[in-house]
Design a protein around this motif. Structure first.
Motif, short mmCIF file in Angstrom:
data_model
loop_
_atom_site.label_atom_id
_atom_site.label_comp_id
_atom_site.label_asym_id
_atom_site.label_seq_id
_atom_site.Cartn_x
_atom_site.Cartn_y
_atom_site.Cartn_z
N SER A 1 64.68 80.39 12.23
CA SER A 1 64.25 79.52 13.33
C SER A 1 62.96 78.78 13.00
CB SER A 1 64.06 80.34 14.60
OG SER A 1 63.04 81.27 14.38
N ARG B 1 63.67 68.95 18.73
CA ARG B 1 62.88 70.07 18.21
C ARG B 1 62.52 69.82 16.74
NH1 ARG B 1 65.45 75.95 17.90
NH2 ARG B 1 66.78 74.70 16.57
N ARG B 2 63.47 69.23 16.03
CA ARG B 2 63.23 68.94 14.61
C ARG B 2 62.10 67.91 14.45
NH1 ARG B 2 67.61 65.96 11.25
NH2 ARG B 2 66.60 65.99 9.23
N THR B 3 62.17 66.86 15.27
CA THR B 3 61.12 65.83 15.21
C THR B 3 59.76 66.44 15.56
OG1 THR B 3 62.76 64.22 15.92
CG2 THR B 3 60.47 63.53 16.00
N ILE B 4 59.75 67.28 16.60
CA ILE B 4 58.48 67.89 17.01
C ILE B 4 57.91 68.72 15.86
CG2 ILE B 4 57.48 69.64 18.54
CD1 ILE B 4 59.39 68.58 20.74
N LEU C 1 59.25 66.15 5.05
CA LEU C 1 59.34 65.70 3.66
C LEU C 1 58.40 64.53 3.36
CD1 LEU C 1 63.21 65.93 3.54
CD2 LEU C 1 61.66 67.44 2.31
N ARG D 1 58.38 68.28 12.73
CA ARG D 1 57.85 67.37 11.69
C ARG D 1 56.45 66.91 12.07
NH1 ARG D 1 63.40 64.78 10.73
NH2 ARG D 1 62.83 63.22 12.27
N ARG D 2 56.27 66.62 13.37
CA ARG D 2 54.94 66.18 13.84
C ARG D 2 53.92 67.31 13.71
NH1 ARG D 2 57.10 61.89 17.98
NH2 ARG D 2 57.76 60.52 16.29
N ASP E 1 59.90 79.38 13.52
CA ASP E 1 59.08 79.29 14.72
C ASP E 1 57.62 79.60 14.39
OD1 ASP E 1 57.92 79.48 17.19
OD2 ASP E 1 59.53 80.66 18.09
N PRO F 1 59.56 75.01 2.16
CA PRO F 1 60.36 73.83 1.79
C PRO F 1 61.86 74.02 1.98
CG PRO F 1 59.32 74.79 -0.14
CD PRO F 1 58.78 75.52 1.03
N GLY F 2 62.30 75.28 2.07
CA GLY F 2 63.72 75.53 2.34
C GLY F 2 64.05 75.48 3.82
N SER F 3 63.04 75.23 4.64
CA SER F 3 63.26 75.23 6.09
C SER F 3 63.75 73.87 6.57
CB SER F 3 61.95 75.56 6.79
OG SER F 3 61.99 75.18 8.13
N TRP F 4 64.48 73.88 7.69
CA TRP F 4 64.93 72.61 8.29
C TRP F 4 63.77 71.86 8.92
CZ3 TRP F 4 63.72 72.63 13.43
CH2 TRP F 4 63.59 73.88 14.04
N ALA F 5 62.64 72.55 9.11
CA ALA F 5 61.53 71.93 9.84
C ALA F 5 60.51 71.25 8.92
CB ALA F 5 60.84 72.99 10.68
N TYR F 6 60.66 71.41 7.63
CA TYR F 6 59.67 70.87 6.69
C TYR F 6 59.63 69.35 6.76
CZ TYR F 6 56.80 70.77 2.46
OH TYR F 6 55.77 70.59 1.57
#
Lengths: 481, 527
Positions: free
Chosen positions: B429, B472-475, B328, B477-478, B431, B321-326
């Motif tokens: 990252s 990359r962020r949107t991907i 929400l 999230r998907r 990843d 949850p602390g990641s930019w990729a989570y």
């Protein structure tokens, strides 16, 4: 800052007050307030109020305190939202070519407007009002804000001209115009009907909801405003911009939390004023009224209330009141207001002085050194109280490394992100300090937990994620543990 | 009673050790670890214990400082071509390798960089790193202190990827590929601030200061990693002065340490989460509805509250949850045994006479492998609760605790398991490609469960190709939404990460992932 002791007494008083018909409900609400669950507490206490009989004054005091805490929290969140939205959108508007955003100019312009950077705001809003390939509503929204920027820079006739030129049936545009009118007090008589029409037409639009919150706060329609705040779409994005199949940017209304803070503060004042006839409880209410008036930038009223509290001699909030008085004086221009000797060795006196210095961003080097020295021998809650004040001081003076150290000392680490164990305003400060230190994951963890009670922090989470994704520089490693 | 006696004996032992504290120890830092790594080199190792040690022993061409700025390490400067496809590194000339036993120290040169890259990418070298560096087309030695990397395509954050650790050409026995049998992986040499003094004797693992370190000699003269199988005993060791630092405090001990003014509790947000991972090669676990059913069957919120004092956050997918990729928008599935049963029925199971579901004549009976390094009370309770929850919906779970290396062999090499309990730790990252891409199925690769989904593969490939952060962020999230739905794991929670150390250790900055990155500047106060 820390108010636990008084709140504990309050709960005890509520719990033992046989005169309150529905004491259990009130106790639940008060307990929720003590746990910093302000939204739940407000619901519970407001419902319990009509049946509270002769205990209504006490319940009103608690409601007022609860709203005032909520107002302060939302002011802190608004401050934080502006910081992260500014940093995030500043990057988005730089993109060119295929990556160029059509929406970002409007949202960045709004952020600049709220930050008081009117000249820059006008530039981006003008761009937004001319951008190609977007619907006319988007351009009209930009124009409304351009008008607002003109008005706020004393070009009132220019503002009115721009606003008059706006012709739109879109409820979002109507709501935007209503919010601008209400904010500057122009055509205020029609702002309410405009926002109510927009709300009826588009209750699922977060832009309409944010504007409604602001209109109701500006015209003092508290109950209507609180109703809007609890609507489902309040935390959703105002616009989603798609770039092909796999890219989407979410934009949020950055003024939402400012409106919420104002609204909660008005609600606090309204409830606290009802305590006036109770001579026992009123001194406490006057302290809160002073703080609420200060938050509302009404320094004159704040000063009168704080004097009334000090004159009452009630000790509960005396340290706070004395320092609030200094803060008010400082804001009025008395730059020597904090040139005082160190107030003895009482942790609460020292911490309240340092905290007030932090709020004022005043230099208080001597008391600060005393506080740090004092911390060497302090333990438990006293240590946490002083650490919080010192951390806040460093944060407001741009020393985020030191801020993190002291704020961490103030944090209940066994439940580090839990708002029931930690003052949520302090958690916002910790998140801000970590953000300045580029340790974004610490901030995100705080907001992840906070979003469970205050879903409107979503806009902070989203922007922080965006900044973090750009700023992080890592190789792509993962290990098993 | 037996447990209490063991505990008392351990405390007594610690107390005896404490009395023999000497001045030499004053300049040393003894830290508690969760076990001993099987390999110590930065190429074949894939666990956090080894990563932390690597950070003390090795350097990359570049490093990342506390402000997320890329800074020189073994390379003093670099040039990047305008098209982002060529990276030329100019290497420091004053760097020496740690000496091998009974040998002179040798200088670091471009040959070492070329050697490291080639041995890392060799098909016979078993390493999780290959997938990260597939974007590099070639490496060329320009002169003794200059190398040039040619990239297949520009990539996001390319410079940061050159943080990989460099090993010496004269290090491994086999100069073509690196195996876990090579003596180098047990007793490596590097260029870093500390060199290995004793890697084989006893339980402790000692590193001493590299007085010729090219930045400056470290102020702490000895680092000692002390493994503990039991987290409570590790905590006692800190309280009784047997160690100076714990890298990861057991959440249950945080309250006790917080109240003790002798120690600093410092958070560091390693992006980590715990999970139950499924072997999708097992026909019983192929259907995603079965795996989803298991997620519905367990009450994660209650487990977190009961076993970890609520000191963590429940998650819904493959990011912390602390990641930019989570993502929400994806919420954790609720606890619903009823829904779990329905899903199992949908997947073709029927309830057997003994209360265990059956499909095609096969009982839904599965082995859960748990590493012994995880044998804390809390983890035992988690796996036993999992077993009980699953029994209620008609699945039998047989829990097997294994020694760390045996567990890794079963999970990553032979894939001899049905379910595992483990945690991943990520750098910033976030990843996840090596965890879920089908190309990462194989021996000693991270997709241990053999999970394969062409849509997931396509999204991962696209995220690797893009130069756009927002895309990359949107991907991601998907991917989060897809993997939450597909449930190759039951994603559990992120726990609170705190390190604890004595107040007399100064200038402690902790890297959230690598931990010891800045340890060369730490010092012991007043010594």
């Amino acid at each position: 800052m820390y108010q636990g002791k008084y709140i504990k007494l309050l709960i005890l008083a509520v719990g033992t007050a046989s005169s309150i018909a529905n004491a259990a409900d009130v106790r639940t609400g008060t307990s929720l307030f003590k746990q910093n669950l302000y939204n739940q507490a407000a619901d519970e206490l407001t419902q319990a109020l009509p049946g509270a009989g002769s205990g209504q004054t006490m319940v009103n005091l608690t409601i007022g305190m609860n709203y005032q805490h909520s107002a302060k929290l939302h002011a802190a969140l608004q401050h934080q939202s502006l910081i992260v939205q500014d940093e995030y959108l500043r990057n988005i508007v730089k993109a060119k070519g295929k990556l160029k955003s059509k929406y970002a100019h409007l949202y960045y312009g709004e952020v600049l407007l709220e930050n008081g950077q009117y000249k820059q705001a006008k530039k981006f809003l003008q761009n937004a009002s001319r951008i190609k390939g977007v619907g006319s509503s988007y351009k009209q929204l930009a124009k409304v804000n351009l008008g607002l920027a003109e008005y706020l820079t004393n070009n009132k006739s220019s503002a009115k001209k721009i606003w008059k030129s706006i012709k739109s049936n879109d409820s979002e545009v109507t709501s935007e115009l209503a919010a601008a009118y209400a904010r500057v007090g122009y055509q205020a008589n029609i702002a309410q009907s405009m926002i109510e029409k927009a709300l009826a037409e588009k209750p699922g639009s977060s832009r309409v909801l944010a504007n409604a919150v602001n209109v109701y706060a500006d015209i003092g329609a508290i109950e209507k405003g609180l109703k809007v705040v609890s609507m489902e779409a309040i935390d959703t994005s105002a616009a989603d911009e798609a770039f092909g199949k796999n890219k989407e940017i979410k934009y949020f209304d950055v003024r939402l939390m400012a409106g919420m803070s104002k609204l909660y503060n008005l609600a606090a004042i309204k409830s606290l004023e009802k305590v006036e006839k109770d001579s026992k409880l009123f001194p406490v209410a006057t302290y809160y009224l002073a703080d609420a008036s200060y938050l509302d930038n009404d320094l004159k009223t704040a000063g009168a209330y704080v004097d009334a509290y000090i004159a009452s001699g009630v000790p509960s909030f005396m340290d706070k009141a004395v320092n609030l008085k200094k803060l008010i004086a400082y804001r009025k221009g008395d730059k020597k207001a904090f040139n005082v000797s160190v107030p003895g060795s009482k942790a609460s006196s020292v911490s309240e002085l340092i905290y007030a210095c932090a709020r004022a961003k005043a230099d208080c080097d001597k008391p600060l050194k005393s506080a740090e020295k004092m911390l060497e021998n302090l333990q438990g809650n006293s240590a946490r109280m002083v650490s919080y004040a010192v951390g806040e001081y460093y944060l407001r003076h741009g020393k985020s490394d030191k801020a993190v150290y002291f704020l961490e000392e103030a944090r209940d680490k066994s439940r580090k992100n839990n708002i029931q164990a930690n003052d949520p305003v302090m958690l916002v400060s910790i998140a801000e300090a970590y953000g300045h230190n580029k340790l974004y994951s610490e901030s995100l963890e705080i907001y992840f937990e906070m979003s469970k009670e205050f879903p409107v922090v979503r806009q902070i989470q989203d922007a922080t994620q965006g900044i973090y994704s750009t700023e992080q520089k890592s190789a792509g490693d993962v290990k098993i543990f | 009673m037996k447990g209490i006696l063991k505990h008392i004996a351990m405390i007594a032992m610690i107390a005896v050790t404490t009395t023999s504290f000497t001045t030499a120890q004053a300049e040393s830092l003894r830290y508690g670890e969760y076990g001993r790594p099987s390999t110590l080199d930065p190429i074949t190792s894939n666990d956090m214990i080894a990563l932390r040690i690597s950070e003390l022993i090795f350097n990359g061409l570049v490093g990342i400082n506390e402000r997320q700025v890329i800074v020189p390490e073994l390379a003093s400067k670099w040039e990047i071509s305008k098209d982002g496809r060529s990276y030329k590194f100019f290497l420091r000339k004053n760097v020496m390798w740690h000496p091998k036993p009974d040998a002179e120290a040798q200088p670091f040169t471009a040959d070492d960089v070329v050697f490291t890259f080639n041995i890392m990418m060799h098909p016979k070298t078993i390493t999780p790193l290959k997938v990260r560096y597939e974007f590099i087309d070639s490496i060329t030695k320009i002169d003794s202190h200059t190398v040039e990397f040619k990239l297949k395509r520009p990539v996001l954050n390319a410079l940061a990827k050159f943080t990989f650790k460099i090993i010496p050409k004269h290090g491994p026995d086999n100069s073509v590929y690196l195996s876990r049998e090579d003596s180098f992986v047990k007793q490596p040499i590097g260029t870093g601030p500390f060199r290995i003094a004793n890697a084989s004797s006893g339980q402790e693992f000692e590193m001493v200061a590299n007085e010729s370190y090219f930045k400056r000699p470290p102020r702490i003269k000895k680092f000692v990693a002390k493994p503990f199988a039991d987290q409570n005993i590790m905590n006692q060791a800190l309280l009784f002065n047997d160690i100076d630092m714990i890298v990861l405090v057991n959440p249950r001990n945080i309250l006790e340490l917080q109240g003790d003014k002798r120690f600093v509790l410092q958070p560091y947000n390693a992006l980590s989460y715990s999970f139950f991972g499924y072997n999708t090669r097992n026909p019983l676990l192929t259907d995603s509805r079965v795996r989803q059913a298991f997620t519905y069957a367990i009450n994660r919120k209650e487990m977190l509250k009961s076993f970890f004092n609520g000191q963590g956050t429940q998650i819904s997918g493959p990011f912390a949850p602390g990641s930019w990729a989570y993502n929400l928008d994806v919420k954790p599935l609720p606890y619903s045994p009823q829904k779990a049963k329905e899903l199992l029925m949908e997947a073709g199971f029927t309830m057997g006479d003994d209360g265990i579901m059956v499909k095609d004549g096969k009982r839904l009976s599965l082995n859960l492998n748990v590493p012994i390094a995880k044998e804390s009370e809390a983890i035992k309770r988690v796996v036993l609760a999992f077993k009980n929850y699953l029994k209620k919906v008609g699945a039998e779970v047989n829990v097997q605790f294994q020694e760390w290396q045996a567990w890794k062999d079963d999970v990553f090499s032979t894939h001899n398991f049905d379910i595992i309990y483990a945690s991943w730790v990520f750098d910033d990252s976030a990843d996840i490609s090596s965890l879920f891409h089908s190309a990462e199925i194989g021996q000693w690769k991270n997709n241990f469960g053999g999970y394969s989904n062409s849509d997931v593969d396509a999204l991962i490939a696209e995220s690797k190709l893009t130069l756009d952060h927002e895309k990359r962020r949107t991907i991601n999230r998907r991917l989060h939404a897809m993997l939450a739905d597909e449930a190759p794991y039951t994603f559990l929670w992120t726990l609170t990460n705190y390190s604890a150390y004595k107040k007399n250790i100064g200038r402690v900055k902790i890297h959230p992932y690598k931990f010891f990155s800045y340890a060369d500047r730490w010092y012991v106060k007043g010594k």
